[in-house]
Motif scaffolding. Sequence first.
Motif, mmCIF file in Angstrom:
data_model
loop_
_atom_site.group_PDB
_atom_site.id
_atom_site.type_symbol
_atom_site.label_atom_id
_atom_site.label_comp_id
_atom_site.label_asym_id
_atom_site.label_seq_id
_atom_site.Cartn_x
_atom_site.Cartn_y
_atom_site.Cartn_z
ATOM 1 N N UNK A 289 91.275 16.452 39.611
ATOM 2 C CA UNK A 289 90.073 15.960 40.295
ATOM 3 C C UNK A 289 90.164 14.465 40.577
ATOM 4 N N UNK A 290 90.867 13.734 39.721
ATOM 5 C CA UNK A 290 90.987 12.281 39.908
ATOM 6 C C UNK A 290 91.768 11.973 41.178
ATOM 7 N N UNK A 291 92.828 12.717 41.413
ATOM 8 C CA UNK A 291 93.606 12.520 42.638
ATOM 9 C C UNK A 291 92.807 12.949 43.863
ATOM 10 N N UNK B 78 97.670 24.106 32.710
ATOM 11 C CA UNK B 78 96.774 24.056 31.551
ATOM 12 C C UNK B 78 95.437 23.462 31.974
ATOM 13 N N UNK B 79 94.456 23.618 31.123
ATOM 14 C CA UNK B 79 93.086 23.223 31.434
ATOM 15 C C UNK B 79 92.981 21.724 31.725
ATOM 16 N N UNK B 80 93.634 20.910 30.907
ATOM 17 C CA UNK B 80 93.474 19.465 31.036
ATOM 18 C C UNK B 80 94.141 18.919 32.302
ATOM 19 N N UNK B 81 95.325 19.411 32.614
ATOM 20 C CA UNK B 81 95.985 18.929 33.837
ATOM 21 C C UNK B 81 95.244 19.421 35.079
ATOM 22 N N UNK C 30 96.577 9.668 24.183
ATOM 23 C CA UNK C 30 97.410 8.485 24.376
ATOM 24 C C UNK C 30 98.068 8.484 25.749
ATOM 25 N N UNK C 31 98.437 9.651 26.197
ATOM 26 C CA UNK C 31 99.133 9.747 27.483
ATOM 27 C C UNK C 31 98.509 10.867 28.309
ATOM 28 N N UNK C 32 97.887 10.498 29.411
ATOM 29 C CA UNK C 32 97.199 11.491 30.243
ATOM 30 C C UNK C 32 98.178 12.145 31.211
ATOM 31 N N UNK C 33 97.707 13.212 31.830
ATOM 32 C CA UNK C 33 98.564 13.976 32.745
ATOM 33 C C UNK C 33 98.868 13.196 34.025
ATOM 34 N N UNK C 34 97.880 12.450 34.531
ATOM 35 C CA UNK C 34 98.012 11.676 35.775
ATOM 36 C C UNK C 34 98.585 12.540 36.900
ATOM 37 N N UNK C 35 97.861 13.582 37.214
ATOM 38 C CA UNK C 35 98.300 14.527 38.247
ATOM 39 C C UNK C 35 98.156 13.889 39.626
ATOM 40 N N UNK C 36 99.206 13.960 40.433
ATOM 41 C CA UNK C 36 99.191 13.399 41.788
ATOM 42 C C UNK C 36 99.851 14.384 42.755
ATOM 43 N N UNK D 177 81.458 15.440 39.091
ATOM 44 C CA UNK D 177 81.246 15.872 37.703
ATOM 45 C C UNK D 177 82.593 16.161 37.026
ATOM 46 N N UNK D 178 83.454 16.906 37.721
ATOM 47 C CA UNK D 178 84.773 17.225 37.151
ATOM 48 C C UNK D 178 85.598 15.947 36.994
ATOM 49 N N UNK D 179 85.488 15.059 37.956
ATOM 50 C CA UNK D 179 86.191 13.767 37.906
ATOM 51 C C UNK D 179 85.803 12.990 36.639
ATOM 52 N N UNK D 180 84.513 12.931 36.353
ATOM 53 C CA UNK D 180 84.050 12.218 35.151
ATOM 54 C C UNK D 180 84.550 12.890 33.877
#
Length: 344
Positions: free
Chosen positions: A146-148, A138-141, A209-215, A196-199
């Motif tokens: 990008x955070x990882x 999905x778009x959000x995950x 409330x609960x993010x995907x936190x993809x790793x 930019x994507x990270x931000x």
Amino acid sequence: MDLTDLNNLKNEVQDLLSVAKIELEERRLQQQREEKIQEEIANIEREYKPLMETLEQMLGQFGSDDFTDSLTRQKLEDKAEQIRKILAEAPLLAAQAVDRQMILYEERLLDERQSEQTRRWREELKADLLEMIGEQRDFFSATDAAIAIKGYVTDLKAIGALEEVVDALMLQINTHSKEGPVARLRDNNYELTLNFIYNKALENRSRVDRSADVQPRTRHRSSEKQPKPYTSLAGKVVIFGGHDRLETAVRNRLRDSNVNLIWCTAQGGPQLAEQGESHVSSADLVLIITGYASHKLTDKAMQAMQRCGKTPQMINTTGMTRILEAIEYGLKAKQLLSQFKKSA
């Protein structure tokens, strides 16, 4: 056997080949050591013997009692004494010079091995990150990935893979975007684009409330962190013999480990040797470097070991590689034995 096992096997084989190369080079250097020492002695004598002869001839001209108070004569005698000492100690000075060169060469080989291990780990990291991106549905995950990735920018840039990973990230985001291709390259700069994507991902996290936190998973990598030799080693090691430069080189390689290294060289004097003896009883490993240990130092070490009922490991080398191997093998063997006893 799964993919991780296959990758581990491949890495183990490649590491073993690197170790074999280093060991063969170390053996070759040891075999050439005496020849190089003789060459170095000849160089010292070729440089200083003519100078010594010239000084002695000049001092001969100052032989008259008229020059007993001559400051120049005194300076000539001082220099002559210095050169006599150099010539007398030529074998020792030559051995030290050759061993310094050997250690520098060994350090280059070990650095090459570590660089190759790091390069392989980074390639495996890239594969793990690409798989992580491809698994997002999905778009959000996909954006959250990008955070990882942000934490591995330096590693990706080192192997020229940042562009490939960011391209894959943008493609996955756009594939799941309901508003069309929102992710695009900014100012032809991939790191800027990732930032930019990270931000945006951080903004998305703040809204739920609960993010995907993809790793990324460690499917291709053997470990989450970069491989660093000797970091897993722990224990007390007492070494008798060697020289200061060898000690410094070994300590430098073990700086990220939990090895408590007690090193006693002839240069350290009898007091340091006595301190080393006091640590023998509590040591996990005791090494005697016969290539550089005096008979007196060796005898002291052997007596201390006998009192404790321990057997030292004798290493006939003047190089760093075999000492590091002995420390690694000795401590790991003791660790495995300890684990076996606990499980028994």
